[in-house]
Motif scaffolding. Structure first.
Motif, PDB file in Angstrom:
ATOM      1  N   MET A 143       1.052  -1.054  -0.353  1.00  0.00           N
ATOM      2  CA  MET A 143       0.377  -0.367  -0.058  1.00  0.00           C
ATOM      3  C   MET A 143       0.713   1.580   0.130  1.00  0.00           C
ATOM      4  N   ARG A 144       1.103   2.644  -0.889  1.00  0.00           N
ATOM      5  CA  ARG A 144       1.176   2.963  -1.242  1.00  0.00           C
ATOM      6  C   ARG A 144       0.731   4.376  -0.288  1.00  0.00           C
ATOM      7  N   GLU A 145       1.149   5.044   0.388  1.00  0.00           N
ATOM      8  CA  GLU A 145       0.180   6.295   1.512  1.00  0.00           C
ATOM      9  C   GLU A 145       1.192   7.251   1.506  1.00  0.00           C
ATOM     10  N   TYR A 146       0.336   8.652   1.488  1.00  0.00           N
ATOM     11  CA  TYR A 146       0.489   9.771   0.419  1.00  0.00           C
ATOM     12  C   TYR A 146      -0.085  10.689   1.776  1.00  0.00           C
ATOM     13  N   LYS A 147       0.623  11.617   3.169  1.00  0.00           N
ATOM     14  CA  LYS A 147       0.080  12.662   3.974  1.00  0.00           C
ATOM     15  C   LYS A 147       0.162  13.981   3.069  1.00  0.00           C
ATOM     16  N   ILE A 148      -1.113  14.581   2.963  1.00  0.00           N
ATOM     17  CA  ILE A 148      -1.913  15.299   2.393  1.00  0.00           C
ATOM     18  C   ILE A 148      -2.247  16.952   3.301  1.00  0.00           C
ATOM     19  N   ALA A 149      -1.508  17.699   2.711  1.00  0.00           N
ATOM     20  CA  ALA A 149      -2.163  18.846   3.623  1.00  0.00           C
ATOM     21  C   ALA A 149      -3.696  20.029   3.209  1.00  0.00           C
ATOM     22  N   VAL A 150      -4.437  19.525   4.059  1.00  0.00           N
ATOM     23  CA  VAL A 150      -5.604  20.134   3.273  1.00  0.00           C
ATOM     24  C   VAL A 150      -5.941  21.342   3.428  1.00  0.00           C
ATOM     25  N   ILE A 151      -6.273  22.765   2.625  1.00  0.00           N
ATOM     26  CA  ILE A 151      -6.312  23.541   3.395  1.00  0.00           C
ATOM     27  C   ILE A 151      -7.019  24.480   3.171  1.00  0.00           C
ATOM     28  N   PRO A 152      -8.300  23.943   3.350  1.00  0.00           N
ATOM     29  CA  PRO A 152      -9.936  24.749   2.608  1.00  0.00           C
ATOM     30  C   PRO A 152     -10.251  26.255   2.017  1.00  0.00           C
ATOM     31  N   GLY A 153      -9.017  27.019   3.049  1.00  0.00           N
ATOM     32  CA  GLY A 153      -9.445  28.131   2.901  1.00  0.00           C
ATOM     33  C   GLY A 153     -10.433  28.954   2.853  1.00  0.00           C
ATOM     34  N   ASP A 154     -10.748  29.518   2.045  1.00  0.00           N
ATOM     35  CA  ASP A 154     -12.531  30.683   2.797  1.00  0.00           C
ATOM     36  C   ASP A 154     -13.129  30.488   1.539  1.00  0.00           C
ATOM     37  N   GLY A 155     -14.485  30.564   1.385  1.00  0.00           N
ATOM     38  CA  GLY A 155     -15.385  31.028   0.612  1.00  0.00           C
ATOM     39  C   GLY A 155     -15.994  29.787   0.483  1.00  0.00           C
ATOM     40  N   ILE A 156     -15.693  29.303  -0.981  1.00  0.00           N
ATOM     41  CA  ILE A 156     -16.607  28.265  -1.609  1.00  0.00           C
ATOM     42  C   ILE A 156     -14.804  26.836  -1.776  1.00  0.00           C
ATOM     43  N   GLY A 157     -13.891  27.878  -1.376  1.00  0.00           N
ATOM     44  CA  GLY A 157     -12.542  26.835  -1.125  1.00  0.00           C
ATOM     45  C   GLY A 157     -13.111  25.544  -0.418  1.00  0.00           C
ATOM     46  N   LYS A 158     -13.876  25.905   0.900  1.00  0.00           N
ATOM     47  CA  LYS A 158     -14.452  24.896   1.100  1.00  0.00           C
ATOM     48  C   LYS A 158     -14.994  23.984   0.447  1.00  0.00           C
ATOM     49  N   GLU A 159     -16.090  24.242  -0.202  1.00  0.00           N
ATOM     50  CA  GLU A 159     -16.944  23.220  -0.373  1.00  0.00           C
ATOM     51  C   GLU A 159     -16.847  22.084  -1.961  1.00  0.00           C
TER      52      GLU A 159
END
Length: 358
Positions: free
Chosen positions: A1-17
């Motif tokens: 299994m290849r695993e990737y760690k991803i940092a998520v910055i949704p930000g503002d407004g529609i960025g979260k959606e």
């Protein structure tokens, strides 16, 4: 299994959606693969964070982000926070701090998407911008003298280094070889008016082109480039442009490919010394935030670019084919594309298509 760690910055407004839909698609691809797993950590940085804490991100934000394989960013911008603060204290801080000197923007009209130009189809709109991403006009060098007085002066200095400019040029030429479309690189300049920075740019472009005799080259002033993009987009393959020129022309390009709802982007550190950052570039659109109207395709396309960079070609191809498939049913797309679906429903539709294709 290849695993990737991803940092998520949704930000503002529609960025979260749209971020929710990008992660939804990644999780679906992971489950269908059975060989790849994504681990996500969320960071609530952005303009809303700034209004609460007086800063766009944690003081040790870059140190925290170093541990990840990639960064996903939704969008940044919010009423009450000046744009120069939101850009410079988060986006540019990450781009410059992580030496993400390549901004990659695909400008491709996908099948079943309407182009605003007459008699142009998906074969005609297919180009890529390699934009210098940490220097040039956005270097942040300058200042304001005698502020508020009659003789107030604003100075903004562009900075171009040979080392960085050469790397950007070589990336563009290598990318043209990889694409193998027209095998051509077009340089965007303005050396008739900018007699130091763009004359330097032209010189480095000519020197670099001599290392790639198999690649055709051309150089146009930025104003002429914008005209030719509208008149004969089919004649272009790979562009190389400075920070400012690339920023402006790629927004023009997004219109050619059907609108900002298709505008995917990547901020790349090619040497992989630091994580690269992937973001749709449609902005936070606070006027439609929370209404389920945002088109998530740019975010999903951005996810596809991240998968390509991570060298997960099978998943990258699945994502792109899935995007093309959902575009066949306009009723199940968001209103900007003539449909009636919500942001979340488009993400669900994408996941359904991916599952049906397996």
């Amino acid at each position: 299994m290849r695993e990737y760690k991803i940092a998520v910055i949704p930000g503002d407004g529609i960025g979260k959606e749209v971020m929710d839909e990008g992660i939804k698609v990644l999780n679906k691809l992971s489950s269908l693969s059975g060989e790849v797993e994504f681990k996500f950590d969320n960071y609530d940085w952005g303009c809303e964070y700034y209004l609460k804490h007086g800063k766009m991100m944690d003081e040790d934000g870059l140190e925290k982000l170093k541990q990840y394989d990639a960064i996903l960013l939704g969008a940044v911008g919010y009423p009450g926070v000046p744009d120069h603060i939101s850009l410079r204290d988060l986006l540019l801080k990450i781009r410059q701090g992580f030496n993400q000197y390549i901004n990659l923007r695909p400008i491709k009209l996908l099948p079943n998407v309407e182009c605003p130009l007459k008699n142009k189809d998906s074969d005609d709109i297919d180009m890529v911008f390699v934009r210098e991403n940490k220097e040039g006009e956005y270097s942040g060098v300058g200042g304001i003298l005698n502020e508020g007085k009659e003789d107030e002066i604003a100075i903004q200095t562009s900075v171009f280094t040979r080392k960085n400019t050469e790397k950007v040029m070589k990336f563009a030429f290598e990318f043209a070889k990889k694409r193998n479309k027209l095998n051509k690189v077009t340089s965007v300049t303005k050396s008739n008016a900018l007699n130091y920075s763009m004359v330097f740019w032209d010189k480095i472009f000519k020197e670099t082109s001599e290392e790639y005799p198999e690649i055709k080259t051309e150089s146009y002033h930025v104003d002429a480039t914008s005209m030719f993009m509208l008149q004969r987009p089919e004649t272009f393959d790979v562009f190389v442009a400075s920070n400012l020129f690339g920023d402006i022309l790629t927004d023009l390009g997004s219109v050619l490919q059907g609108g900002l709802g298709f505008a995917a982007g990547a901020n790349i550190n090619p040497e992989r010394e630091y994580p690269s950052m992937f973001e749709p570039v449609h902005g936070s659109a606070p006027d439609i935030a929370g209404k389920g109207l945002a088109n998530p395709i740019a975010m999903i396309w951005t996810v596809q670019m991240m998968l390509d960079f991570l060298e997960e070609k099978e998943l990258s191809d699945m994502a792109m084919e899935g995007i093309k498939e959902i575009l066949k049913d306009k009723e199940r797309l968001t209103p900007d594309l003539g449909g009636k679906a919500t942001t979340s429903e488009v993400g669900d539709f994408m996941c359904q298509v991916l599952e049906n294709r397996c």
